[in-house]
Design an enzyme around this catalytic site. Structure first.
Site, mmCIF file in Angstrom:
data_model
loop_
_atom_site.group_PDB
_atom_site.id
_atom_site.type_symbol
_atom_site.label_atom_id
_atom_site.label_comp_id
_atom_site.label_asym_id
_atom_site.label_seq_id
_atom_site.Cartn_x
_atom_site.Cartn_y
_atom_site.Cartn_z
ATOM 1 C CD GLU A 61 -3.237 -1.281 2.101
ATOM 2 O OE1 GLU A 61 -2.640 -0.324 3.221
ATOM 3 O OE2 GLU A 61 -4.062 -2.555 2.731
ATOM 4 C CG ASP A 80 -12.854 -9.263 1.679
ATOM 5 O OD1 ASP A 80 -12.797 -7.810 1.226
ATOM 6 O OD2 ASP A 80 -12.086 -8.925 2.997
#
Ligand code: XIL
Length: 335
Positions: A140, A258
């Site tokens: 990130e 997810d």
């Protein structure tokens, strides 16, 4: 092959035929639930710590002595993996979040931060040796607009490379490779699934790294997705985007899949299953995709439960019943 397909009763078996791994993020304390342990040890071929190998839990005390580290939880995960013939993936060495308070509050100089990060990467990679097959070295590092995120490792105060763009990321990959040449080394991020400013920036960095032989082997697509992905344009964009990364010769791991949805109604859960099936089909069409990994097992323990309107994201419900999403993933793997 037909026989192995007919006999596939777990995700792991269905994926193996394609030389594909299926993984999940593990939290060892949940292993006390028999259903969790049973699914963990049979349905998946890879696992990764949901938290235990991040800086804060693994390096809770200052310094770089054996006593500075806490390998107890990660070693439990490793033992579970070995007992079930699974591979372990490492997550993550350089990240702006979950950094130990002693680093965040230490007022260190860039020289000291450099030493801390180098020591950390070196010790962690040496501890695991060949037992961890892939590492998210950097996680990130980009903002959604493609600029570099301001972080303690980059520029607050950073490791002494704050004015040199992606140089600090390059340095981390070089340290990791020097410490231990065996694991595959990944850059991992969210919001880079589709063509766009953020994925452009990550692609440009990795193209540069590959051209200069910086030791990076793969790209991790976190893939915390939702129904925003569910239209032909975005699905095509996902496929094209994966292709431009694999065209650089990179391995692709889907690392944190997810799909938070607004509610658990049957129609919603059915649509979720269909979208899961489409995602797995896209992954299977790109031979560079070697791992599809889910960010947990059961909706009962998902990190998504903390956000409003975004639960019900995984393949098993809170009672460990297989959801339609499980069947859809299985069907897409077996097809
Ligand atoms: C999350 C975990 O699931 C939570 O338990 C923890 O409190 C915060 O981190 N991107 C990542 C993961 O790379 O490490 C994050 O995991 C989810 C987002």
């Amino acid at each position: 092959m037909l026989l192995s397909l007919l006999l596939a009763t777990t995700l792991r078996q269905a994926a193996a035929r394609d030389h594909l791994d299926v993984g999940f993020a593990i939290t060892p304390s949940f292993l006390s639930e028999p259903e969790y342990a049973q699914i963990a040890g049979t349905e998946f071929s890879v696992l990764e710590a949901e938290n235990a190998t991040k800086f804060e839990p693994i390096h809770p005390r200052p310094g770089n002595q054996p006593g500075s580290y806490d390998f107890a939880e990660p070693d439990k995960i490793l033992a579970f993996a070995e007992a079930h013939h699974m591979k372990m993936r490492g997550h993550t060495l350089v990240w702006h979040s979950q950094i130990a308070p002693w680093v965040r509050r230490g007022n260190y100089t860039p020289e000291q931060m450099n030493e801390i990060l180098h020591g950390h990467i070196d010790a962690v990679l040496k501890h695991f040796g060949r037992k961890v097959f892939a590492w998210d070295v950097v996680n990130e590092a980009f903002e959604d607009n493609g600029s570099l995120r301001s972080t303690p490792w980059f520029n607050r105060p950073g490791i002494g490379l704050a004015d040199q763009g992606t140089k600090y990321i390059e340095q981390a990959f070089r340290w990791a490779h020097e410490a231990n040449p065996s694991p595959k080394l990944f850059y991992n991020d969210y919001g880079i699934e589709l063509l766009g400013k953020k994925s452009d920036a990550v692609l440009a960095m990795l193209r540069d790294f590959r051209s200069r032989h910086v030791p990076v082997d793969g790209i991790g697509f976190q893939m915390h997705v939702g129904f925003w992905l569910d239209n032909p344009g975005n699905l095509a964009s996902l496929e094209q985007n994966m292709k431009r990364f694999s065209d650089l010769g990179l391995i692709i791991h889907v690392t944190e899949l997810d799909m938070g949805v607004p509610n658990g109604d049957p129609d919603t859960i059915k649509r979720q299953a269909e979208l899961y099936g489409k995602i797995v089909a896209i992954c299977r069409r790109n031979p560079a995709v070697k791992l599809i990994q889910f960010w947990g097992i059961t909706d009962g323990h998902s990190w998504l439960n903390r956000g409003a309107n975004s639960g019900h994201g995984l393949l098993w419900d809170e009672n460990y019943q297989r959801k339609p999403a499980y069947q859809a993933v299985m069907a897409a793997l077996a097809r």
